[in-house]
Enzyme design. Structure first.
Site, short mmCIF file in Angstrom:
data_model
loop_
_atom_site.label_atom_id
_atom_site.label_comp_id
_atom_site.label_asym_id
_atom_site.label_seq_id
_atom_site.Cartn_x
_atom_site.Cartn_y
_atom_site.Cartn_z
N ARG A 105 7.06 34.02 -5.50
CA ARG A 105 8.01 34.23 -4.57
C ARG A 105 7.48 35.44 -3.86
O ARG A 105 7.23 36.68 -4.49
CB ARG A 105 9.39 34.64 -5.10
N HIS A 132 9.93 27.78 2.53
CA HIS A 132 10.77 28.02 1.37
C HIS A 132 11.05 26.40 0.78
O HIS A 132 12.12 25.78 0.87
CB HIS A 132 12.29 28.47 1.49
N GLN A 135 13.60 25.02 -1.80
CA GLN A 135 14.96 25.01 -1.25
C GLN A 135 15.36 23.48 -0.79
O GLN A 135 16.55 23.29 -0.84
CB GLN A 135 15.38 26.33 -0.45
N ASP A 220 21.25 30.30 7.89
CA ASP A 220 20.96 31.26 6.93
C ASP A 220 21.33 32.57 7.34
O ASP A 220 21.59 32.69 8.39
CB ASP A 220 19.20 31.17 6.83
N CYS A 260 21.37 28.13 1.97
CA CYS A 260 20.61 28.63 0.89
C CYS A 260 20.91 29.48 0.16
O CYS A 260 20.76 29.70 -1.20
CB CYS A 260 19.26 28.83 1.30
N ARG A 288 19.01 23.42 -7.21
CA ARG A 288 17.73 23.99 -7.42
C ARG A 288 17.06 23.71 -8.73
O ARG A 288 15.99 23.47 -8.89
CB ARG A 288 17.92 25.58 -7.21
#
Length: 306
Positions: A105, A132, A135, A220, A260, A288
């Protein structure tokens, strides 16, 4: 099997991605029915390299390895030689001698690609400034669980053309659905990513027009990690792009809302949107775990039929 990496959704074929979604649903249902009794990774280790903070990513990957009988090792720049300037390639080669799989990450997607190129074990992008993909596995899994096949459906992205938006664009290509991207001028997704999607993606400016008749709406935060100093400007630029219950009313009656997380109530979403039954963000967050289990299993074992 040759070493496979998962840096973007384009690293797997549409068929492989479809398999992952179905496999994740199978793994989830098995966990509910039997508990974590499937342990294919005894004595296997996942190295988790975090340059950006996390809740869902760390907990889901660490729990996934625990359920699978393996071990997850948390590494931050403060704890490793990466933080003292060791070349990325050297760290990749060293860890590949000791662990079975790596998730990262980070900020720089180019740095992630450099790491993967030097690694002889699978590398997973757990978030970079450009993408990402993990996700999106959870997002498409949630959409599929609740509404069936996403092929030919219409999703809407409202907000910044950021890493999440880029992965939604790639998802439209790989899972064969239409995506409407609605953002203020100056906040468009990268032109090359947009162009590669062809007619699967439409760029709009009016949120009401974008959500009309849509099957799914997602957004987001307006200022992502590393953009905090831009918060005030972004709040002004994104005025009018908040997702609210009234905006969802313009979509299909069975529309789903995804985020997310973490969400900033009163900014990109209305204060009460997450309480709306059309918002399925908690199921999305929980998925997830299951989507990443399926991904780790695939990268290490290939397809399984049980």
């Amino acid at each position: 099997m040759a070493t496979r990496h998962f840096l973007t959704l384009l690293d797997l074929s549409p068929d492989e991605l479809h398999y992952l979604i179905q496999r994740a649903i199978t793994i989830k249902n098995r966990l509910r029915a039997q508990g974590p009794v499937y342990a294919p990774f005894t004595n296997r280790t996942l190295a988790m390299i975090f340059e950006k903070s996390s809740t869902r990513t760390r907990v889901s990957f660490e729990t996934a390895m625990a359920h699978f009988g393996g071990h997850a090792l948390f590494l931050s720049p403060r704890d490793t030689q990466l933080g003292r300037g060791e070349p990325i390639e050297d760290t990749a080669r060293v860890l590949a001698e000791m662990v079975d799989i790596v998730m990262i990450r980070t900020f720089s997607h180019a740095g992630l690609e450099t790491y993967a190129a030097a690694s002889s074990v699978p590398v997973i992008n757990a978030l970079s400034d450009d993408y990402h993909p993990c996700q999106l596995l959870a997002d498409v899994m949630t959409w599929t669980e609740l509404r069936g096949s996403v092929r030919g459906r219409t999703a809407v992205w409202i907000g910044d053309g950021n890493n999440m938006c880029h992965s939604w664009i790639n998802a439209a290509r790989q899972f064969d659905f239409q995506l409407r991207v609605c953002c203020p001028e100056g906040y468009e997704p990268r032109q090359d990513i947009l162009a590669a999607a062809g007619d699967r993606v439409t760029l709009l400016r009016d949120p009401a027009e974008a959500v009309a008749g849509a099957d799914l709406v997602t957004t987001d935060v307006w200022a992502s990690m590393g953009q905090e100093e831009e918060q005030a400007k972004r709040e002004a630029d994104f005025a009018g792009f908040q997702v609210s219950e009234a905006l969802l009313d313009l979509a299909k009656p069975d529309v789903l809302f995804l985020h997310c997380l973490p969400a900033h109530r009163g900014e990109e979403i209305s204060e009460t949107l997450l309480d709306d039954p059309r918002a399925v963000v908690w199921q999305e967050a929980g998925n997830r775990l299951h989507a990443q289990k399926a991904l780790i299993e695939f990268l290490l074992l290939g397809r399984v039929d049980h």
